[in-house]
Design an enzyme around this catalytic site. Structure first.
Site, short mmCIF file in Angstrom:
data_model
loop_
_atom_site.label_atom_id
_atom_site.label_comp_id
_atom_site.label_asym_id
_atom_site.label_seq_id
_atom_site.Cartn_x
_atom_site.Cartn_y
_atom_site.Cartn_z
N TYR A 140 0.85 -1.19 0.00
CA TYR A 140 0.00 0.00 0.00
C TYR A 140 0.89 1.25 0.00
CZ TYR A 140 -2.98 3.76 1.53
OH TYR A 140 -3.61 4.98 1.60
N SER A 200 -6.52 12.69 7.13
CA SER A 200 -6.99 11.90 5.99
C SER A 200 -8.51 11.87 5.93
CB SER A 200 -6.50 10.47 6.10
OG SER A 200 -5.12 10.46 6.18
N CYS A 233 -10.78 14.15 5.24
CA CYS A 233 -11.54 15.25 5.86
C CYS A 233 -11.79 16.37 4.86
CB CYS A 233 -10.79 15.81 7.06
SG CYS A 233 -10.82 14.71 8.45
C1 SPV Z 1 -3.17 10.11 3.85
O1 SPV Z 1 -3.72 9.12 4.37
O2 SPV Z 1 -2.94 11.15 4.46
C2 SPV Z 1 -2.78 10.04 2.45
C3 SPV Z 1 -2.71 8.74 1.84
O3 SPV Z 1 -2.46 11.02 1.86
S1 SPV Z 1 -1.33 7.88 2.35
O4 SPV Z 1 -0.38 7.86 1.28
O5 SPV Z 1 -1.76 6.58 2.69
O6 SPV Z 1 -0.74 8.56 3.50
MN MN Z 2 -1.99 12.59 3.27
#
Ligand code: SPV
Ligand code: MN
Length: 623
Positions: A216, A267, A269
């Site tokens: 991921y 995230s 929001c």
């Molecule tokens: C976040 O969750 O703040 C994102 C996606 O931008 S991640 O790359 O999973 O952090």
């Molecule tokens: Mn992010």
């Protein structure tokens, strides 16, 4: 196998011509540990970049969709979000950062993650890539060397980051971030098989990150949330800010100007959708470096050039710009969506989804139960798209400006169903920093764990802070105090609810941003309340009419902008409880906490109630 047997002449030459022994040493060391079948060095040439694109398809990490340039990728069933539990900052023995920052003793952590990296690339190709975080030829630029055995990771980074091979060549003595990733052993679906051994360890001391047994992007892509942690540490040593923020240009239709804002939202929001408000322009949606300019103004640059965005609820009504970009040919990776007949589907796309197809659980059909007996949704809630910002019709022309863009407004936005108002302005820079430090959000699907809990995330950066919390907010305070022109600080909340229903339409955020923009240009008065400055009814009414042709009634205003005094007191209590367990929290934080509490209590007494209509606050703050 010896290093020289793993790398052919052409690839070795690419390393050699960088004239940097440190790079060869690192590649050699990790080839010896990870034992790949071969090493491929990727330069900035279109030929090399295309090689990565094809490799992602050949090795099965990505597959083609019908539309030209579109591919899809699945992460493992249990690898659908950032793994906070197994992401740790390596710290020297006896050193504590904060109660809320996950750490592990450095030697122990290095040993553990290196054990998991042992032979992790067996039978796979080690890809060596070079990137530049931030625009090239700029004070913002940070170079990064990425080693990975995942073509999907290497391909995603190609879309999301600026190429850096030539930058490395030009700057053989410049420091760089070093990022090692291995997906580890793969199962038959090409997913990391040993998820229990997933580790993401941040070594700030040596500006490097090791991540293993995951795919991921939030866990695997060194340049994204992993380099963010290294950069936060660097920023704090060098007196600039590294923030989990979008950068956007706000352009009122009847004015010939662009006002740049940065915005921090935990995230899910509304960060990306704010940056995508129709009619405005975007520079970045996730990570901003902010530096003081010689002219006393703050400048921001996006360290990325692409977006790894949540695809859920992207539909023609709510996110027309992204929706259009996702529906035209171009280089896009869809991850963890539903695929049927080579077409992508996701939750909230504004149309009926097929009853079967392929998704993150494998072959999927409606009603399918997952390993824990729960029904598997058609697409994951945290399904994503990866594309270049320049594919968007609203890309700002200063995207790659080495100077960055001047920041005039900073927004902190949380997900809060019952406390805050849709928009308000801080009373001062330091009060704004306090508001950022108190940012809370109800949890969502973007991280593993339970959704719906209220969590503190100072500046929406909690997951990534690698310096003590007190130092972090103190640096914010100083950053603004050293500027000649401080950005104004605002707070937004798009998630206010009444009887379970949202009080705002998703599109309302355009009115809030136009009000903030107008405040910066001294075009609106504001009403002073115990929490900060809120808009006047007449101004919001005019904005709703002008922007949407919609009536914003007194009743709407009263419902949305009433100050829920008691709820705010409860919030201050929750926040204080967490900060009280931290060491060396700066005085200004407690000063604002006490002052705000006093203002609220005085209002409760004065009005004799817990919730006060905005019409009852009479003090106007002039433009
Ligand atoms: C976040 O969750 O703040 C994102 C996606 O931008 S991640 O790359 O999973 O952090
Ligand atoms: Mn992010």
């Amino acid at each position: 196998m010896k290093f020289k047997e793993l790398i052919d002449r052409e690839n070795y030459e690419k390393l050699k011509s960088l004239d940097n022994e440190k790079i060869i040493e690192k590649v050699k060391k990790y080839a010896e540990i990870c034992k790949p079948a071969k090493i491929t060095v990727v330069s900035d040439s279109p030929f090399d970049i295309n090689y990565i694109r094809n490799l992602s398809l050949e090795c099965g990490e990505e597959k083609k969709l019908k539309t030209k340039g579109h591919t899809y990728h699945f992460d493992g069933y249990y690898d659908q979000a950032r793994d906070k539990q197994n992401t740790k900052v390596l710290v020297e023995k006896g050193r504590k950062l904060s109660r809320v920052i996950n750490t592990i003793e450095r030697e122990k952590g290095l040993k553990e993650v290196h054990q998991y990296l042992e032979e992790a690339m067996k039978g796979k190709e080690m890809l060596v890539r070079f990137f530049c975080l931030g625009p090239k030829n700029s004070d913002f630029s940070i170079l990064a060397l990425q080693i990975t055995d995942s073509a999907y990771v290497a391909h995603s980074e190609d879309i999301l980051y600026r190429q850096g091979y030539e930058e490395f060549k030009k700057n053989p003595d410049k420091d760089f971030f070093f990022l090692v990733h291995s997906a580890g052993k793969l199962d038959e679906r090409k997913n990391s098989a040993e998820i229990d051994k997933r580790r993401i360890y941040i070594d700030v001391l040596k500006n490097r990150v090791f991540t293993v047994n995951n795919q991921y992007a939030g866990n695997s892509l060194g340049l994204k949330k992993l380099a963010l942690r290294l950069a936060i540490n660097k920023a704090h040593k060098e007196d600039w800010l590294c923030e989990h923020m979008f950068i956007m240009g706000v352009k009122p239709e009847d004015k010939n100007r662009t006002t740049y804002f940065t915005g921090a939202y935990p995230s899910a929001c509304g960060k990306t959708s704010t940056a995508m408000i129709p009619g405005q322009s975007i520079i970045g949606d996730d990570i901003a470096y902010i530096r003081p300019g010689e002219d006393g103004i703050a400048y921001a640059a996006n360290i990325e050039q692409g977006i790894f965005g949540i695809i859920r609820d992207v539909n023609p009504d709510d996110d027309p710009i992204i929706y259009n970009a996702l529906n035209k040919p171009g280089e896009i990776i869809f991850s963890n969506i539903l695929v049927k007949d080579k077409k992508p589907y996701w939750l909230g796309m504004g149309r009926k989804l097929p009853g079967k197809g392929e998704n993150f659980s494998g072959e999927w059909h409606k009603g399918k139960k997952g390993p824990h007996g729960k029904e598997v949704p058609p697409a994951h809630k945290n399904a994503r798209y990866t594309l270049r910002i320049k594919e968007l019709e609203n890309a700002d022309f200063r995207l790659d400006d080495p100077k960055g863009v001047p920041v005039q407004g900073i927004i902190y936005g949380g997900r809060d169903s019952d406390t805050s108002v849709p928009v308000y302005e801080s009373l001062s820079w330091s009060h704004g920093v306090f508001i950022g430090a108190c940012l809370e959000s109800e949890t969502t699907a973007a991280t593993l764990g339970k959704a719906g809990l209220r969590k503190l995330s100072p500046m929406a950066n909690m997951d990534f802070i690698v310096v003590p919390l007190g130092t972090y907010i103190e640096n914010h305070l100083k950053f603004g105090e050293n500027l000649d022109f401080c950005p104004k600080i605002f707070s937004t909340n798009y998630f206010l609810k009444e009887k379970g229903e949202f009080l705002n339409a998703k599109t309302d955020k355009k009115a809030w941003i136009m009000w903030m923009e107008g405040r910066i240009h001294e075009e609106y008065d504001a009403v002073e309340t115990p929490i900060g400055k809120i808009p006047k009814y007449e101004d919001i009414k005019d904005l709703f009419m002008k922007l949407f042709g919609k009536d914003f009634s007194k009743n709407d205003y009263e419902k949305q902008f009433s100050i829920r005094l008691k709820k705010f007191l409860e919030k201050l209590e929750r926040v204080e409880e967490i900060y009280s367990q931290e060491e060396e929290i700066p005085k200004f934080f407690y000063k604002h906490l006490e002052q705000e509490r006093e203002r609220i209590k005085t209002a409760i007494q004065k009005f004799g109630k817990d919730v006060v209509s905005p019409f009852e606050f009479k003090k106007m703050i002039k433009k």
